[in-house]
Design a protein around this motif. Structure first.
Motif, short mmCIF file in Angstrom:
data_model
loop_
_atom_site.label_atom_id
_atom_site.label_comp_id
_atom_site.label_asym_id
_atom_site.label_seq_id
_atom_site.Cartn_x
_atom_site.Cartn_y
_atom_site.Cartn_z
N GLY A 97 -27.81 -69.19 -84.36
CA GLY A 97 -27.77 -67.94 -83.63
C GLY A 97 -28.99 -67.68 -82.45
O GLY A 97 -29.04 -68.55 -81.68
N LYS A 98 -29.82 -66.79 -82.85
CA LYS A 98 -31.06 -66.66 -81.90
C LYS A 98 -32.32 -67.39 -82.53
O LYS A 98 -33.39 -67.02 -81.82
N ARG A 99 -32.16 -67.90 -83.39
CA ARG A 99 -33.31 -68.64 -84.20
C ARG A 99 -33.50 -70.04 -84.03
O ARG A 99 -32.60 -70.81 -83.66
N ARG A 100 -34.84 -70.25 -83.75
CA ARG A 100 -35.27 -71.76 -83.22
C ARG A 100 -36.06 -72.24 -84.40
O ARG A 100 -36.87 -71.74 -84.78
N TYR A 101 -35.70 -73.73 -84.73
CA TYR A 101 -36.54 -74.42 -85.38
C TYR A 101 -36.83 -75.66 -84.92
O TYR A 101 -36.01 -76.16 -84.01
N ILE A 102 -37.94 -76.56 -85.49
CA ILE A 102 -37.78 -77.89 -85.40
C ILE A 102 -37.94 -78.64 -86.65
O ILE A 102 -38.57 -78.37 -87.54
N ALA A 103 -36.86 -79.58 -87.01
CA ALA A 103 -36.96 -80.10 -87.98
C ALA A 103 -37.39 -81.55 -87.96
O ALA A 103 -36.85 -82.18 -87.26
N THR A 104 -38.37 -82.02 -88.94
CA THR A 104 -39.15 -83.33 -88.69
C THR A 104 -39.67 -83.85 -90.00
O THR A 104 -39.65 -83.16 -90.73
N GLN A 105 -39.69 -85.06 -89.81
CA GLN A 105 -40.45 -85.71 -90.93
C GLN A 105 -41.56 -85.57 -91.25
O GLN A 105 -42.50 -85.09 -90.27
N GLY A 106 -42.17 -85.80 -92.32
CA GLY A 106 -43.63 -85.89 -92.76
C GLY A 106 -44.39 -86.82 -92.10
O GLY A 106 -44.00 -87.88 -92.03
N PRO A 107 -45.39 -86.40 -91.02
CA PRO A 107 -45.73 -87.49 -90.45
C PRO A 107 -46.41 -88.67 -90.93
O PRO A 107 -47.07 -88.52 -92.24
N LYS A 108 -46.33 -89.93 -90.49
CA LYS A 108 -47.07 -91.04 -91.08
C LYS A 108 -48.39 -91.09 -90.65
O LYS A 108 -48.81 -90.32 -89.48
N ASP A 109 -49.38 -91.83 -90.83
CA ASP A 109 -50.69 -92.11 -90.36
C ASP A 109 -50.51 -92.62 -88.93
O ASP A 109 -51.56 -92.18 -88.27
N THR A 110 -49.57 -93.28 -88.36
CA THR A 110 -49.51 -93.47 -87.30
C THR A 110 -48.77 -92.46 -86.29
O THR A 110 -48.56 -92.86 -84.95
N ASN A 111 -48.52 -91.43 -86.87
CA ASN A 111 -47.83 -90.50 -86.15
C ASN A 111 -48.49 -89.02 -85.94
O ASN A 111 -47.92 -88.35 -85.20
N VAL A 112 -49.70 -88.96 -86.21
CA VAL A 112 -50.67 -87.80 -85.93
C VAL A 112 -50.49 -87.63 -84.29
O VAL A 112 -50.36 -86.26 -84.23
N ASN A 113 -50.78 -88.34 -83.80
CA ASN A 113 -50.83 -87.98 -82.41
C ASN A 113 -49.54 -87.66 -81.83
O ASN A 113 -49.51 -86.72 -80.94
N HIS A 114 -48.22 -88.26 -82.34
CA HIS A 114 -47.05 -87.72 -81.75
C HIS A 114 -46.76 -86.21 -82.30
O HIS A 114 -45.98 -85.36 -81.61
#
Length: 361
Positions: A97-114
């Motif tokens: 509908g008009k609702r927006r989300y971002i579904a993502t994985q729990g960050p890894k130690d190498t993903n903090v920057n991303h």
């Protein structure tokens, strides 16, 4: 104003367990067919790729927490990086509908920057960025999510590393803009009604530009974050007892914190239209608990707005349709049958409370 709902349960909330099982099996077959289509090459070079295809290669798999959970190539968050740099993050934009989300994985130690690059990029609207974390960092002796935020004042600020200074050969080309920064913890409190830890944090980032009119320049930005940690939801399963009611409160709290600033200073937890930014929702893989949370948030908003009242007795099932829409945007959303049945149980409870004059929360 919507007419009051009938006291009789609508047909979609009055199905037997066998009927719900059959619907879940059908959804699983649809998902298998999509994933199979995504592995097949176009029959000719002029044919477009399948909408269910996924990215491949070492530079992609190195950023995934799980080998079998990836975003579809046509529906993924692309990090804004320079040139041939790797723009991949395991995250999917979700629209209901008009609702927006971002579904993502729990960050890894190498993903903090991303992760923080995505947050700063995608949550650029007014108001804070709202992050809902539905997993503990470790469960059953295994890491489910790297601790990418400061737990206490002693750990603040948490450093967001400069990816360009720590290039991994599997990561592909680096971003080239030296995106880095820090996350400062401003406060942490336990919200009793949602049984969650609520952290107010400030993200400060810096990026470098080269070759401008004045030579190399550094761009500094700040963003407020509201981080909600809910640990009462075991992986693959559903919240039980008091955690179930707390989860409903968490849905409302996350929505309230995400309301766009209003001229009168008020915001409604059931308003469809006044979101400031997409909420970032993650568990470990970003599909089971995350998908169930997103579906619950959207369906409850429809219930409270009266949009589920007086549905025609024509087999329409907004819950199954919502799960199918989610799975078209990210694989495996609402991963298990227990989570699928949970949506019906909660909607049935909220329906009965609403028609009985009880609280919406």
């Amino acid at each position: 104003m919507a007419a009051p709902p009938t006291t009789q349960l609508p047909a979609f909330l009055n199905q037997t367990r066998a009927q719900l099982h059959a619907k879940f099996v059908d959804l699983e077959w649809q998902q298998r067919n999509r994933l199979l289509q995504g592995t097949q090459s176009p029959t000719s070079p002029s044919d477009p790729p399948s909408p269910w295809s996924r990215l491949t290669g070492d530079a992609i798999s190195a950023r995934n927490r799980y080998l079998n959970v990836e975003p579809y190539a046509h529906n993924r968050v692309k990090l804004k990086v320079a040139g041939a740099a790797n723009d991949y993050i395991n995250a999917s934009p979700i629209v209901l509908g008009k609702r927006r989300y971002i579904a993502t994985q729990g960050p890894k130690d190498t993903n903090v920057n991303h992760f923080y690059r995505m947050l700063a990029q995608e949550c650029s609207g007014p108001g804070p960025a709202v992050v809902v974390m539905l997993t503990q960092t470790h469960e059953a002796g295994r890491e489910k999510c790297f601790q990418y935020y400061p737990l206490s004042a002693e750990e603040s600020p948490l450093v967001v590393p400069d990816e360009d200074e720590d290039e991994d050969e599997n990561e592909g080309h680096v971003a080239g803009d030296h995106f880095h920064g820090e996350v400062e913890l401003q406060s942490v409190e336990v919200d009793g009604s949602s049984r969650s830890e609520v952290r107010s944090m400030r993200l400060r980032t810096r990026t470098s530009t080269e070759g401008g009119m004045t030579g190399n320049e550094t761009l500094k930005r700040e963003k407020e974050i509201r981080h909600l940690l809910f640990s009462g939801w075991p992986d693959v399963l559903i919240p039980e007892g008091e955690d179930r009611q707390a989860l409903i409160q968490l849905v409302h709290l996350s929505n309230t914190l995400n309301q766009a600033p209003s001229t009168n200073g008020h915001a409604s937890a059931t308003n469809h239209d006044s979101q400031s930014n997409p909420r970032i929702i993650h568990c470990s893989a970003g599909v089971g608990r995350s998908g169930t949370f997103i579906a619950l948030d959207y369906l409850l908003s429809l219930l409270y707005a009266g949009e589920l009242d007086h549905l025609a007795e024509d087999g329409m099932d907004p819950i199954a349709e919502t799960v199918d829409l989610l799975r078209q945007q990210r694989m495996m959303m609402v991963q298990g049958e227990a989570q699928f049945n949970f949506l019906y149980e909660v909607l049935r409870e909220r329906w009965e409370a609403r028609v009985g004059g009880g609280s919406q929360v």
